[in-house]
Design a protein around this motif. Structure first.
Motif, PDB file in Angstrom:
ATOM      1  N   ARG A  30       0.817  -1.206   0.000  1.00  0.00           N
ATOM      2  CA  ARG A  30       0.000   0.000   0.000  1.00  0.00           C
ATOM      3  C   ARG A  30       0.857   1.265   0.000  1.00  0.00           C
ATOM      4  O   ARG A  30       0.449   2.301  -0.545  1.00  0.00           O
ATOM      5  N   PHE A  31       2.038   1.188   0.618  1.00  0.00           N
ATOM      6  CA  PHE A  31       2.971   2.311   0.611  1.00  0.00           C
ATOM      7  C   PHE A  31       3.998   2.179  -0.500  1.00  0.00           C
ATOM      8  O   PHE A  31       4.262   3.133  -1.242  1.00  0.00           O
ATOM      9  N   ALA A  32       4.567   0.994  -0.637  1.00  0.00           N
ATOM     10  CA  ALA A  32       5.683   0.783  -1.558  1.00  0.00           C
ATOM     11  C   ALA A  32       5.312   1.072  -3.007  1.00  0.00           C
ATOM     12  O   ALA A  32       6.163   1.503  -3.798  1.00  0.00           O
ATOM     13  N   ARG A  33       4.068   0.871  -3.382  1.00  0.00           N
ATOM     14  CA  ARG A  33       3.660   1.080  -4.770  1.00  0.00           C
ATOM     15  C   ARG A  33       3.794   2.528  -5.200  1.00  0.00           C
ATOM     16  O   ARG A  33       3.889   2.830  -6.407  1.00  0.00           O
ATOM     17  N   TYR A  34       3.824   3.453  -4.232  1.00  0.00           N
ATOM     18  CA  TYR A  34       3.934   4.883  -4.561  1.00  0.00           C
ATOM     19  C   TYR A  34       5.338   5.415  -4.333  1.00  0.00           C
ATOM     20  O   TYR A  34       5.601   6.585  -4.644  1.00  0.00           O
ATOM     21  N   GLN A  35       6.205   4.607  -3.769  1.00  0.00           N
ATOM     22  CA  GLN A  35       7.559   5.072  -3.523  1.00  0.00           C
ATOM     23  C   GLN A  35       8.317   5.160  -4.833  1.00  0.00           C
ATOM     24  O   GLN A  35       8.029   4.435  -5.795  1.00  0.00           O
ATOM     25  N   LEU A  36       9.287   6.064  -4.904  1.00  0.00           N
ATOM     26  CA  LEU A  36      10.096   6.237  -6.098  1.00  0.00           C
ATOM     27  C   LEU A  36      11.508   5.763  -5.833  1.00  0.00           C
ATOM     28  O   LEU A  36      12.020   5.920  -4.714  1.00  0.00           O
ATOM     29  N   GLU A  37      12.132   5.223  -6.860  1.00  0.00           N
ATOM     30  CA  GLU A  37      13.535   4.837  -6.709  1.00  0.00           C
ATOM     31  C   GLU A  37      14.381   6.088  -6.479  1.00  0.00           C
ATOM     32  O   GLU A  37      14.051   7.158  -7.005  1.00  0.00           O
ATOM     33  N   PRO A  38      15.459   5.970  -5.709  1.00  0.00           N
ATOM     34  CA  PRO A  38      16.305   7.152  -5.457  1.00  0.00           C
ATOM     35  C   PRO A  38      16.812   7.786  -6.760  1.00  0.00           C
ATOM     36  O   PRO A  38      17.115   7.067  -7.705  1.00  0.00           O
TER      37      PRO A  38
END
Length: 264
Positions: free
Chosen positions: A256-264
């Motif tokens: 639910r959170f990781a899907r919106y995270q961006l790679e550095p």
């Protein structure tokens, strides 16, 4: 006697000086303002997912206002990179520096960061003259926000009750707060700001004072003044967002959170 110390006055004190970093092209087309306040460290941790999920799921009819406290020299580059990767053409970024000396203990600085939405809520109401939704930065948007806004329609403020209840002065949580553009809402948030500032000036502020202020000021206004009309944010309306909580880092691995995270 304490209410007399914090009640709203005709000539209210100005908030801490705020600087604009990025202005929206136009704010007139938006129904409401979604505001997030945090220090730069928290923004580095949660900001990308917050902004990305907002752009995907909640940007329709809402303007995003990010307020960063004590930004460091890396903040501008981080923000520019984030904006370049997220399709969010219209947003606002402001900053301010905590009115604390370098020797201030970490707990006092952390308390100031948590209370910043309450200290600046009336600034946002005066700036936009629209409904303002404060939402903590450690949140992702999963659905449009219409239900959350509509559930307090006709009221002055929208507050989130703690479920299950804990103790009375902690039974209004502070991760979501809705302020409508009404005079009763302005009076309430001015008194809340005065409450927080009273204890901060005395060096007696404590963790969770933001929640205590929301509760105690409402109780005092109901007894000694004209209180705002409160709309309680329902469980179904809360489905629009998912709040992680700053002490639950294991949730950062959840989809639910990781899907919106961006790679550095």
């Amino acid at each position: 006697s304490f209410w007399r110390k914090i009640e709203p006055q005709p000539a209210a004190a100005a908030a801490d000086e705020i600087y604009s970093v990025h202005d929206a092209r136009d704010g007139s087309d938006f129904k409401s303002i979604v505001a997030a306040f945090c220090d730069a460290r928290y923004f580095y941790k949660y900001g990308a997912a917050f902004v990305n999920s907002f752009a995907q799921n909640a940007a329709r009819m809402n303007l995003l206002h990010l307020h960063i406290i004590d930004p460091d020299r890396e903040f501008t580059a981080f923000l520019d990179n984030l904006v370049a990767r997220v399709r969010l053409p219209n947003f606002v970024v402001t900053i301010n520096y905590a009115p604390l000396d370098d020797e201030a203990r970490d707990s006092l600085r952390g308390t100031y960061y948590c209370c910043a939405p309450l200290l600046h809520m009336n600034h946002l109401l005066e700036r936009y003259r629209k409904t303002v939704l404060h939402i903590d930065i450690d949140t992702v948007f999963e659905q449009p926000l219409e239900r959350m806004v509509d559930c307090v329609s006709g009221k002055d403020v929208g507050l989130l009750p703690r479920e299950p209840p804990s103790s009375p002065w902690l039974d209004i949580t502070a991760n979501v707060i809705i302020a409508r553009n009404t005079e009763p809402a302005r009076r309430y948030f001015e008194a809340v700001r005065n409450y927080v500032n009273y204890f901060m000036r005395r060096g007696e502020s404590c963790w969770l004072i933001d929640q205590i202020a929301l509760y105690c000021v409402l109780q005092m206004m109901e007894r000694f003044a004209e209180p705002p009309q409160v709309g309680w944010i329902t469980q179904s309306a809360q489905a629009s967002i998912w709040h992680i909580g700053h002490s639950y880092d294991f949730k950062l691995e959840e989809q639910r959170f990781a899907r919106y995270q961006l790679e550095p």
